[in-house]
Design an enzyme around this catalytic site. Structure first.
Site, PDB file in Angstrom:
ATOM      1  N   ARG A 134       0.829  -1.208   0.000  1.00 58.02           N
ATOM      2  CA  ARG A 134       0.000   0.000   0.000  1.00 58.02           C
ATOM      3  C   ARG A 134       0.864   1.258   0.000  1.00 58.02           C
ATOM      4  NH1 ARG A 134      -2.007   0.380   4.419  1.00 58.02           N
ATOM      5  NH2 ARG A 134      -1.440  -1.614   5.353  1.00 58.02           N
ATOM      6  N   LYS A 161      -8.349  -2.153   1.676  1.00 58.93           N
ATOM      7  CA  LYS A 161      -8.137  -1.321   2.836  1.00 58.93           C
ATOM      8  C   LYS A 161      -8.819   0.045   2.697  1.00 58.93           C
ATOM      9  CE  LYS A 161      -6.051  -3.459   6.207  1.00 58.93           C
ATOM     10  NZ  LYS A 161      -5.828  -4.865   5.920  1.00 58.93           N
ATOM     11  N   HIS A 178      -9.393  -3.693  13.212  1.00 64.44           N
ATOM     12  CA  HIS A 178      -8.380  -4.361  12.384  1.00 64.44           C
ATOM     13  C   HIS A 178      -7.944  -5.609  13.145  1.00 64.44           C
ATOM     14  CE1 HIS A 178      -4.248  -4.306  10.190  1.00 64.44           C
ATOM     15  NE2 HIS A 178      -5.132  -5.006   9.518  1.00 64.44           N
ATOM     16  N   SER A 203       0.392  -5.339  10.457  1.00 64.82           N
ATOM     17  CA  SER A 203       0.717  -6.236   9.364  1.00 64.82           C
ATOM     18  C   SER A 203       1.855  -7.189   9.738  1.00 64.82           C
ATOM     19  CB  SER A 203       1.114  -5.389   8.154  1.00 64.82           C
ATOM     20  OG  SER A 203       1.193  -6.187   7.022  1.00 64.82           O
ATOM     21  N   LYS A 248      -2.298 -12.136  12.617  1.00 61.27           N
ATOM     22  CA  LYS A 248      -3.769 -12.180  12.644  1.00 61.27           C
ATOM     23  C   LYS A 248      -4.300 -13.338  11.790  1.00 61.27           C
ATOM     24  CE  LYS A 248      -4.338  -7.993  11.095  1.00 61.27           C
ATOM     25  NZ  LYS A 248      -2.911  -7.624  11.052  1.00 61.27           N
ATOM     26  N   THR A 249      -3.824 -13.405  10.555  1.00 68.39           N
ATOM     27  CA  THR A 249      -4.322 -14.447   9.653  1.00 68.39           C
ATOM     28  C   THR A 249      -3.826 -15.817  10.109  1.00 68.39           C
ATOM     29  OG1 THR A 249      -4.363 -12.885   7.831  1.00 68.39           O
ATOM     30  CG2 THR A 249      -4.399 -15.200   7.232  1.00 68.39           C
ATOM     31  N   ASP A 290      -9.169 -10.465   9.186  1.00 70.54           N
ATOM     32  CA  ASP A 290      -8.556  -9.121   9.146  1.00 70.54           C
ATOM     33  C   ASP A 290      -9.448  -7.942   9.531  1.00 70.54           C
ATOM     34  OD1 ASP A 290      -5.942  -7.852   8.392  1.00 70.54           O
ATOM     35  OD2 ASP A 290      -7.170  -6.800   6.935  1.00 70.54           O
ATOM     36  N   ARG A 327       1.353 -12.454  -1.428  1.00 72.69           N
ATOM     37  CA  ARG A 327       0.053 -12.609  -0.774  1.00 72.69           C
ATOM     38  C   ARG A 327      -0.850 -13.571  -1.508  1.00 72.69           C
ATOM     39  NH1 ARG A 327      -1.493  -9.633   4.084  1.00 72.69           N
ATOM     40  NH2 ARG A 327       0.156  -8.095   4.338  1.00 72.69           N
TER      41      ARG A 327
HETATM   42  N1  LIG Z   1       5.379 -17.190  16.385  1.00 66.90           N
HETATM   43  C1  LIG Z   1       4.701 -16.767  15.319  1.00 66.90           C
HETATM   44  N2  LIG Z   1       3.422 -16.366  15.437  1.00 66.90           N
HETATM   45  C2  LIG Z   1       2.739 -15.910  14.365  1.00 66.90           C
HETATM   46  N3  LIG Z   1       3.239 -15.832  13.118  1.00 66.90           N
HETATM   47  C3  LIG Z   1       4.509 -16.253  12.925  1.00 66.90           C
HETATM   48  C4  LIG Z   1       5.291 -16.721  14.010  1.00 66.90           C
HETATM   49  N4  LIG Z   1       6.503 -17.036  13.530  1.00 66.90           N
HETATM   50  C5  LIG Z   1       6.481 -16.780  12.211  1.00 66.90           C
HETATM   51  N5  LIG Z   1       5.289 -16.301  11.824  1.00 66.90           N
HETATM   52  C6  LIG Z   1       4.949 -15.852  10.443  1.00 66.90           C
HETATM   53  O1  LIG Z   1       4.580 -14.478  10.505  1.00 66.90           O
HETATM   54  C7  LIG Z   1       3.622 -14.178   9.505  1.00 66.90           C
HETATM   55  C8  LIG Z   1       2.352 -13.581  10.113  1.00 66.90           C
HETATM   56  O2  LIG Z   1       1.601 -13.036   9.051  1.00 66.90           O
HETATM   57  P1  LIG Z   1       0.025 -12.873   8.987  1.00 66.90           P
HETATM   58  O3  LIG Z   1      -0.411 -13.100   7.571  1.00 66.90           O
HETATM   59  O4  LIG Z   1      -0.650 -13.702  10.000  1.00 66.90           O
HETATM   60  O5  LIG Z   1      -0.071 -11.321   9.296  1.00 66.90           O
HETATM   61  P2  LIG Z   1      -1.335 -10.423   9.575  1.00 66.90           P
HETATM   62  O6  LIG Z   1      -1.296 -10.001  10.989  1.00 66.90           O
HETATM   63  O7  LIG Z   1      -2.530 -11.146   9.112  1.00 66.90           O
HETATM   64  O8  LIG Z   1      -1.016  -9.148   8.655  1.00 66.90           O
HETATM   65  P3  LIG Z   1      -1.875  -8.326   7.577  1.00 66.90           P
HETATM   66  O9  LIG Z   1      -2.792  -7.426   8.312  1.00 66.90           O
HETATM   67  O10 LIG Z   1      -0.840  -7.588   6.819  1.00 66.90           O
HETATM   68  O11 LIG Z   1      -2.591  -9.324   6.726  1.00 66.90           O
HETATM   69  C9  LIG Z   1       3.319 -15.465   8.777  1.00 66.90           C
HETATM   70  O12 LIG Z   1       4.104 -15.493   7.631  1.00 66.90           O
HETATM   71  C10 LIG Z   1       3.757 -16.534   9.793  1.00 66.90           C
HETATM   72  O13 LIG Z   1       4.143 -17.726   9.186  1.00 66.90           O
HETATM   73  O1  LIG Z   2      -3.608  -4.050   3.277  1.00 66.40           O
HETATM   74  C1  LIG Z   2      -2.636  -4.760   3.021  1.00 66.40           C
HETATM   75  O2  LIG Z   2      -1.851  -4.579   2.117  1.00 66.40           O
HETATM   76  C2  LIG Z   2      -2.391  -5.954   3.855  1.00 66.40           C
HETATM   77  C3  LIG Z   2      -2.966  -5.866   5.179  1.00 66.40           C
HETATM   78  O3  LIG Z   2      -3.876  -6.595   5.504  1.00 66.40           O
HETATM   79  C4  LIG Z   2      -2.420  -4.867   6.105  1.00 66.40           C
HETATM   80  O4  LIG Z   2      -1.427  -4.198   5.757  1.00 66.40           O
HETATM   81  O5  LIG Z   2      -2.981  -4.747   7.205  1.00 66.40           O
HETATM   82 CA   LIG Z   3      -3.768 -10.979   7.107  1.00 68.22          CA
HETATM   83 MN   LIG Z   4      -4.625  -6.257   7.529  1.00 67.06          MN
END
Ligand SMILES: Nc1ncnc2c1ncn2[C@@H]1O[C@H](COP(=O)(O)OP(=O)(O)OP(=O)(O)O)[C@@H](O)[C@H]1O
Ligand SMILES: O=C([O-])CC(=O)C(=O)O
Ligand SMILES: [Ca+2]
Ligand SMILES: [Mn+2]
Length: 662
Positions: free
Chosen positions: A180, A325, A344, A362, A366-367, A381, A446
């Site tokens: 972004r 977003k 979020h 990010s 979360k995911t 998310d 992604r």
């Molecule tokens: N202990 C841990 N706990 C959680 N995630 C971990 C850990 N160690 C490594 N990871 C890695 O960290 C990353 C977490 O990314 P995730 O997609 O869950 O982010 P997000 O919070 O959903 O972000 P976004 O809002 O950008 O989507 C994954 O690639 C996961 O494999």
């Molecule tokens: O919006 C994006 O590119 C990915 C995301 O979920 C974040 O940054 O929270």
């Molecule tokens: Ca996510």
């Molecule tokens: Mn997000």
């Protein structure tokens, strides 16, 4: 075992006889007119190739008999309904400055021959006899709510960088932007938003005026209408039926259309019939730059939101996350107006109906952590928390896939199949096997897939009031404990702070993590002052008795460079103990500086890692780093010290006192 090919009774070569191919024997049949039948099937009905192709695709019957839609109580025919739908799309695409709007027609221009003649082009404006412009003479074909299969074909045929991977996903490239552009996100400042929105220092809302918005809107609309075809998605946001928002996404790429197909809620054919006028429209002209001679423009990218017009314009970035977003930002404005908190966060639910929220910036998990084989996934998310419980805003998930491995994240791995958009990944040229470790295009690779690709998704994506509120921080300084139990004031302090620290990049030699503070764990998307959301969260947590937790998914045993990231398996054990209630019953001790309550033991996790100081070989380095991080928190919070949180001034005092103490 190599076979000599002799003696198995089935197959044998006699070298002496290998002098030429055996002569083909044709047997004469009784019917002398038949020359040769290669099989016994009845021949196809088609007389020409075109006819054969037209047989291949049958028009699908509607799942329910098409009921006659009503307009002001009067039944309208299917033809009339189609016309109204095209009129609505034509209105969306109309120029605001010219008398002649676009002529729109449904269907793929490449398949014009197949398109039945009944569809008449629709002009938005009555065509005046004078002043007709070239744009008023041309047709724009509308590819309306195409299916994933149709979008695959469009992408592969017309968009460079689109490929089918070995698991069936659609690999795409988002172009120059692979993330972004928050510094290019602008919001129209007018009479209504002037007082409602958060402006000024720290705010994500960079202002623009109505006039400039209209210039960019016209630029986007002209670009889109100059194309032979555009994609239109009519979809929903928010699974809470009372607070559902209708969105229309106009875009130029099949990639964008499929991404939003996956990420927004997909209407049923019946819901689509009654769609009517959208509540919000996105004009995604991302391939086309904004004009830097235009007031306010500081780069070739601009993402512009006009809340009064209920429109968003995207110029100069093809990163699809801007649409996702951008709409989230709109929900952060619309929902609090209805006393609904937008979050979020990820969200899942146990078999007993216990709901957990996962906040975090990010890449904090979360995911990853809301996708849990033992629990129902409500969403990964974006959520709403209303008086009736939680609801997912979206219809899909957007997972990071850098270093994805099947064993650690099986559900996400298996969701990467036909229909899933895989952005900016690298794959083996021949087998189309994705190499998830490859960062050649970007680190931010992604996957966007519909939520039902996760086997235990909870459909509809709603649930009761949360029992646990988990704040995730990926602390690359390695001083925050893997888990701490928070009181309400601490939960608010950490929610408003919105801390995470990732490593700056992937280049060699970067040793120092950089702290990021992003209010409400999503400052880039909030529209009102953070304390407004914080007050709502406090009120809801108090009312429904939710417990707050801080979970560090980042470093242990030292900062980035000397320590290592906490094993995902340990974090999962911690999360399990929160869900089961086991962690509530643990014995606790208090940490210095941050004053966090940490458990002394937890099943499945080595006890010594629960207190970070144990894992640092250099105790002085630990203390210095802890104080450094405490200082960063304190400095960040300065801007909030003058604000009152909600109507309760005691809580405001408590929140200020809940930060680090040294
Ligand atoms: N202990 C841990 N706990 C959680 N995630 C971990 C850990 N160690 C490594 N990871 C890695 O960290 C990353 C977490 O990314 P995730 O997609 O869950 O982010 P997000 O919070 O959903 O972000 P976004 O809002 O950008 O989507 C994954 O690639 C996961 O494999
Ligand atoms: O919006 C994006 O590119 C990915 C995301 O979920 C974040 O940054 O929270
Ligand atoms: Ca996510
Ligand atoms: Mn997000």
């Amino acid at each position: 075992m190599a076979s000599d090919g002799v003696g198995n009774g089935e197959f044998s070569f006699d070298n002496k006889r290998r002098t030429g191919l055996p002569k083909i024997q044709t047997q004469k049949t009784q019917d002398e007119n038949v020359v040769c039948h290669d099989d016994s099937a009845t021949p196809v009905k088609a007389q020409t190739l075109d006819e054969l192709h037209s047989l291949q695709k049958k028009k699908s019957a509607p799942t329910t008999p098409i009921k006659s839609p009503h307009v002001f109580g009067v039944a309208v025919s299917e033809e009339e309904r189609q016309k109204q739908q095209l009129q609505s799309i034509s209105a969306s695409l109309a120029s605001l400055t010219r008398e002649t709007g676009p002529k729109v027609v449904k269907g793929d221009p490449a398949r014009q021959a197949e398109t039945p003649k009944v569809q008449q082009p629709v002009h938005h404006h009555p065509t005046p006899a004078l002043n007709i412009s070239d744009s008023g003479l041309k047709f724009t074909h509308i590819l309306y709510n195409l299916s994933p299969a149709e979008l695959y074909e469009q992408a592969i045929k017309y968009e460079k960088g689109s490929f089918i991977t070995s698991s069936g996903a659609l690999a795409t490239l988002s172009g120059a932007k692979t993330g972004r552009s928050p510094r290019d996100k602008r919001v129209v400042r007018d009479e209504t938003t002037e007082d409602d929105l958060w402006w000024g220092k720290g705010s994500p809302n960079i202002e623009m005026d109505e006039q400039t918005f209209l210039i960019n809107r016209e630029r986007a609309v002209d670009y889109l209408c100059s194309l032979e075809k555009v994609f239109v998605n009519d979809q929903f946001l928010n699974w809470d039926p009372n607070n559902r928002i209708k969105v229309r996404i106009v875009s130029a790429r099949a990639y964008h259309s499929l991404f939003m197909h996956n990420m927004c809620i997909r209407p049923t054919p019946e819901e689509l019939e009654d769609f009517g006028t959208p509540d919000f429209t996105i004009y995604n002209a991302g391939q086309f730059p904004c004009n830097r001679y235009t007031h306010y423009m500081t780069s070739s990218t601009s993402i512009d939101i006009n809340l009064a017009r209920r429109e968003m314009v995207i110029l100069g970035t093809q990163y699809a996350g801007e649409m996702k977003k951008g709409l989230f930002g709109v929900m952060h404005y619309l929902m609090p107006k209805r006393q609904i908190l937008s979050l979020h966060s990820g969200c899942n639910m146990g078999k007993e109906g216990d709901v957990a929220l996962f906040f975090g910036l990010s890449g904090t998990g979360k995911t990853t952590l809301s996708t849990d084989h033992n629990r129902y996934l409500i969403g990964d998310d974006e959520h709403c928390w209303s008086d009736h419980g939680v609801s997912n805003i979206e219809g899909g998930c957007y997972a990071k896939c850098i270093d994805l491995v099947r064993e650690k994240e099986p559900d996400i791995w298996n969701a990467i199949k036909f229909g899933t958009v895989l952005e900016n990944v690298v794959f083996e040229e021949h087998t189309r096997e994705v190499d998830y470790t490859d960062k050649s295009v970007t680190e931010n690779t992604r996957a966007a897939y519909p939520i039902e690709y996760i086997p235990n998704a909870k459909i509809p994506c709603v649930g009761p009031h949360p029992k646990n509120v988990i704040l995730l921080a990926c602390d690359a300084f390695g001083v925050l404990p893997p888990v701490s139990k928070l009181n309400l004031a601490q939960t608010m302090y950490h929610f408003i702070s919105g801390y995470t620290a990732l490593v700056a990049g992937t280049e060699d030699g970067i040793k120092e993590p950089t702290a990021t503070f992003s209010a409400c764990f999503g400052a880039a998307f909030i529209m009102l002052h953070p304390t407004k959301y914080a007050a709502m969260l406090a009120e809801k947590m108090q009312k429904h008795g939710a417990t707050g937790w801080l979970v560090n998914t980042g470093w242990s045993g030292g900062s980035y460079g000397s320590g290592s990231r906490i094993k995902l398996a340990y974090t999962r054990k911690i999360i399990d103990a929160i869900h089961s209630g086991a962690l509530l019953k643990a014995e606790y001790k208090k940490t210095e500086v941050f004053g966090l309550e940490i458990p002394t033991a937890l099943e499945g996790v080595p006890s010594e890692i629960l207190d970070p100081v144990n894992t640092w070989p250099d105790k002085k380095a630990h203390k210095d780093t802890l104080l450094k991080l405490g200082g960063l928190f304190r400095k960040n919070f300065e801007v909030f010290t003058n604000y009152k949180i909600g109507s309760d001034s005691n809580l405001t005092e408590e929140i200020l006192a809940a930060g680090p103490n040294f």
